[in-house]
Design a protein around this motif. Structure first.
Motif, PDB file in Angstrom:
ATOM      1  N   LEU A  50      10.311   0.350   7.162  1.00 56.74           N
ATOM      2  CA  LEU A  50      11.628   0.768   6.701  1.00 56.74           C
ATOM      3  C   LEU A  50      11.692   0.767   5.174  1.00 56.74           C
ATOM      4  CD1 LEU A  50      14.343   1.729   7.721  1.00 56.74           C
ATOM      5  CD2 LEU A  50      15.077  -0.648   7.830  1.00 56.74           C
ATOM      6  N   SER A  51      11.075  -0.219   4.558  1.00 50.17           N
ATOM      7  CA  SER A  51      10.986  -0.256   3.098  1.00 50.17           C
ATOM      8  C   SER A  51      10.235   0.965   2.577  1.00 50.17           C
ATOM      9  CB  SER A  51      10.288  -1.542   2.652  1.00 50.17           C
ATOM     10  OG  SER A  51      10.051  -1.523   1.266  1.00 50.17           O
ATOM     11  N   GLY A  52       9.140   1.313   3.255  1.00 54.10           N
ATOM     12  CA  GLY A  52       8.386   2.508   2.874  1.00 54.10           C
ATOM     13  C   GLY A  52       9.225   3.757   2.988  1.00 54.10           C
ATOM     14  N   TYR A  53       9.989   3.860   4.057  1.00 51.93           N
ATOM     15  CA  TYR A  53      10.868   5.006   4.260  1.00 51.93           C
ATOM     16  C   TYR A  53      11.899   5.117   3.127  1.00 51.93           C
ATOM     17  CZ  TYR A  53      14.534   7.877   6.339  1.00 51.93           C
ATOM     18  OH  TYR A  53      15.486   8.837   6.560  1.00 51.93           O
ATOM     19  N   LYS A  54      12.502   3.993   2.776  1.00 54.65           N
ATOM     20  CA  LYS A  54      13.508   3.989   1.715  1.00 54.65           C
ATOM     21  C   LYS A  54      12.888   4.365   0.374  1.00 54.65           C
ATOM     22  CE  LYS A  54      16.671   0.681   3.802  1.00 54.65           C
ATOM     23  NZ  LYS A  54      17.282  -0.651   3.725  1.00 54.65           N
ATOM     24  N   ASN A  55      11.690   3.824   0.084  1.00 53.79           N
ATOM     25  CA  ASN A  55      11.013   4.167  -1.164  1.00 53.79           C
ATOM     26  C   ASN A  55      10.598   5.633  -1.181  1.00 53.79           C
ATOM     27  OD1 ASN A  55      10.790   1.873  -3.028  1.00 53.79           O
ATOM     28  ND2 ASN A  55       9.882   0.854  -1.271  1.00 53.79           N
ATOM     29  N   ALA A  56      10.193   6.164  -0.042  1.00 51.73           N
ATOM     30  CA  ALA A  56       9.852   7.581   0.033  1.00 51.73           C
ATOM     31  C   ALA A  56      11.076   8.427  -0.302  1.00 51.73           C
ATOM     32  CB  ALA A  56       9.306   7.929   1.420  1.00 51.73           C
ATOM     33  N   SER A  57      12.219   8.039   0.204  1.00 49.12           N
ATOM     34  CA  SER A  57      13.455   8.769  -0.095  1.00 49.12           C
ATOM     35  C   SER A  57      13.763   8.733  -1.583  1.00 49.12           C
ATOM     36  CB  SER A  57      14.630   8.180   0.688  1.00 49.12           C
ATOM     37  OG  SER A  57      14.442   8.363   2.063  1.00 49.12           O
ATOM     38  N   LEU A  58      13.560   7.582  -2.197  1.00 55.99           N
ATOM     39  CA  LEU A  58      13.799   7.459  -3.640  1.00 55.99           C
ATOM     40  C   LEU A  58      12.844   8.333  -4.451  1.00 55.99           C
ATOM     41  CD1 LEU A  58      14.357   3.596  -3.969  1.00 55.99           C
ATOM     42  CD2 LEU A  58      16.086   5.407  -4.136  1.00 55.99           C
ATOM     43  N   HIS A  59      11.645   8.562  -3.931  1.00 56.44           N
ATOM     44  CA  HIS A  59      10.640   9.384  -4.608  1.00 56.44           C
ATOM     45  C   HIS A  59      10.653  10.840  -4.113  1.00 56.44           C
ATOM     46  CE1 HIS A  59       9.006   5.340  -5.490  1.00 56.44           C
ATOM     47  NE2 HIS A  59       8.536   5.915  -6.581  1.00 56.44           N
ATOM     48  N   SER A  60      11.681  11.200  -3.352  1.00 55.23           N
ATOM     49  CA  SER A  60      11.793  12.548  -2.763  1.00 55.23           C
ATOM     50  C   SER A  60      10.545  12.920  -1.984  1.00 55.23           C
ATOM     51  CB  SER A  60      12.067  13.585  -3.859  1.00 55.23           C
ATOM     52  OG  SER A  60      13.266  13.294  -4.530  1.00 55.23           O
ATOM     53  N   SER A  61      10.049  11.983  -1.208  1.00 55.89           N
ATOM     54  CA  SER A  61       8.829  12.171  -0.428  1.00 55.89           C
ATOM     55  C   SER A  61       9.142  12.213   1.063  1.00 55.89           C
ATOM     56  CB  SER A  61       7.853  11.019  -0.686  1.00 55.89           C
ATOM     57  OG  SER A  61       7.491  10.966  -2.038  1.00 55.89           O
ATOM     58  N   ALA A  62       8.328  12.971   1.785  1.00 51.78           N
ATOM     59  CA  ALA A  62       8.410  12.968   3.243  1.00 51.78           C
ATOM     60  C   ALA A  62       7.679  11.736   3.759  1.00 51.78           C
ATOM     61  CB  ALA A  62       7.793  14.239   3.808  1.00 51.78           C
ATOM     62  N   PHE A  63       8.176  11.149   4.839  1.00 51.27           N
ATOM     63  CA  PHE A  63       7.597   9.931   5.391  1.00 51.27           C
ATOM     64  C   PHE A  63       7.680  10.032   6.910  1.00 51.27           C
ATOM     65  CE2 PHE A  63       7.593   5.500   6.746  1.00 51.27           C
ATOM     66  CZ  PHE A  63       6.713   4.895   5.866  1.00 51.27           C
ATOM     67  N   ARG A 121       0.832  -1.205   0.000  1.00 55.76           N
ATOM     68  CA  ARG A 121       0.000   0.000   0.000  1.00 55.76           C
ATOM     69  C   ARG A 121       0.866   1.254   0.000  1.00 55.76           C
ATOM     70  NH1 ARG A 121      -5.151   1.474   1.830  1.00 55.76           N
ATOM     71  NH2 ARG A 121      -5.723  -0.540   0.984  1.00 55.76           N
ATOM     72  N   ILE A 122       1.908   1.248   0.821  1.00 54.51           N
ATOM     73  CA  ILE A 122       2.815   2.392   0.885  1.00 54.51           C
ATOM     74  C   ILE A 122       3.460   2.620  -0.483  1.00 54.51           C
ATOM     75  CG2 ILE A 122       4.995   3.237   1.847  1.00 54.51           C
ATOM     76  CD1 ILE A 122       4.198   1.759   4.484  1.00 54.51           C
ATOM     77  N   LEU A 123       3.968   1.561  -1.096  1.00 53.88           N
ATOM     78  CA  LEU A 123       4.628   1.670  -2.390  1.00 53.88           C
ATOM     79  C   LEU A 123       3.662   2.187  -3.454  1.00 53.88           C
ATOM     80  CD1 LEU A 123       7.182   1.307  -4.041  1.00 53.88           C
ATOM     81  CD2 LEU A 123       6.527  -1.084  -4.405  1.00 53.88           C
ATOM     82  N   LYS A 124       2.447   1.680  -3.467  1.00 53.85           N
ATOM     83  CA  LYS A 124       1.448   2.112  -4.453  1.00 53.85           C
ATOM     84  C   LYS A 124       1.173   3.611  -4.328  1.00 53.85           C
ATOM     85  CE  LYS A 124      -3.255   1.144  -5.978  1.00 53.85           C
ATOM     86  NZ  LYS A 124      -4.463   0.375  -5.736  1.00 53.85           N
ATOM     87  N   ILE A 125       1.048   4.093  -3.108  1.00 54.07           N
ATOM     88  CA  ILE A 125       0.776   5.518  -2.890  1.00 54.07           C
ATOM     89  C   ILE A 125       1.965   6.366  -3.338  1.00 54.07           C
ATOM     90  CG2 ILE A 125       0.476   7.260  -1.071  1.00 54.07           C
ATOM     91  CD1 ILE A 125      -1.405   5.203   0.300  1.00 54.07           C
ATOM     92  N   LEU A 126       3.166   5.931  -3.019  1.00 53.69           N
ATOM     93  CA  LEU A 126       4.348   6.681  -3.430  1.00 53.69           C
ATOM     94  C   LEU A 126       4.510   6.685  -4.947  1.00 53.69           C
ATOM     95  CD1 LEU A 126       6.830   5.517  -0.664  1.00 53.69           C
ATOM     96  CD2 LEU A 126       5.809   7.794  -0.897  1.00 53.69           C
ATOM     97  N   GLU A 127       4.254   5.547  -5.571  1.00 50.65           N
ATOM     98  CA  GLU A 127       4.349   5.473  -7.029  1.00 50.65           C
ATOM     99  C   GLU A 127       3.273   6.314  -7.708  1.00 50.65           C
ATOM    100  OE1 GLU A 127       4.361   1.255  -7.789  1.00 50.65           O
ATOM    101  OE2 GLU A 127       6.542   1.157  -7.641  1.00 50.65           O
ATOM    102  N   GLY A 128       2.179   6.567  -6.983  1.00 52.53           N
ATOM    103  CA  GLY A 128       1.112   7.423  -7.497  1.00 52.53           C
ATOM    104  C   GLY A 128       1.444   8.902  -7.417  1.00 52.53           C
ATOM    105  N   GLY A 129       2.599   9.243  -6.875  1.00 55.41           N
ATOM    106  CA  GLY A 129       3.048  10.624  -6.864  1.00 55.41           C
ATOM    107  C   GLY A 129       2.885  11.361  -5.551  1.00 55.41           C
ATOM    108  N   GLU A 130       2.466  10.680  -4.515  1.00 57.38           N
ATOM    109  CA  GLU A 130       2.303  11.344  -3.213  1.00 57.38           C
ATOM    110  C   GLU A 130       3.674  11.753  -2.676  1.00 57.38           C
ATOM    111  OE1 GLU A 130       1.185  13.318  -0.276  1.00 57.38           O
ATOM    112  OE2 GLU A 130      -0.344  12.501  -1.595  1.00 57.38           O
TER     113      GLU A 130
END
Length: 110
Positions: free
Chosen positions: A63-76, A32-41
């Motif tokens: 932790l995976s969500g945090y790392k993916n957020a960093s890759l997408h320049s997102s706050a987490f 769910r976290i990955l899907k939201i981040l990939e959606g541009g959040e």
């Protein structure tokens, strides 16, 4: 897994409405976290206010969500950790990695 998502103050909040985040359901949270981040959040908060127990699988999903957020320049950020859950973050030193707020309102207004 019951994971309603809301928007609050321009931020997306995933509310974990489960008493446990463990090996049986952590993959769903991770997806769910990955899907939201990939959606541009760009501002994601995970509300753990109803979670009574988290194991290494749950910590890994976050932790995976945090790392993916960093890759997408997102706050987490995480919010609403109960004492038992907070102690798991402290034991693993992950409280130094995540932005953790005691209440959801604090996280959404930051």
């Amino acid at each position: 897994m019951n994971l309603p998502t809301i928007k609050q103050n321009g931020k997306t909040v995933i509310i974990v409405k489960e008493p446990r985040v463990d090996a049986h359901n952590s993959a769903e949270l991770k997806d769910r976290i990955l899907k939201i981040l990939e959606g541009g959040e760009r501002n994601l908060i995970i509300d753990l206010g109803e979670v009574e127990f988290i194991d290494s699988s749950g910590l890994g999903a976050l932790l995976s969500g945090y790392k993916n957020a960093s890759l997408h320049s997102s706050a987490f950020a995480l919010a609403g950790l109960k004492p038992r859950v907070r102690s798991m973050f402290e034991l693993t030193r992950l409280h130094r990695v995540f932005d953790i707020y005691s209440r959801l309102q604090e996280a959404t207004s930051s």
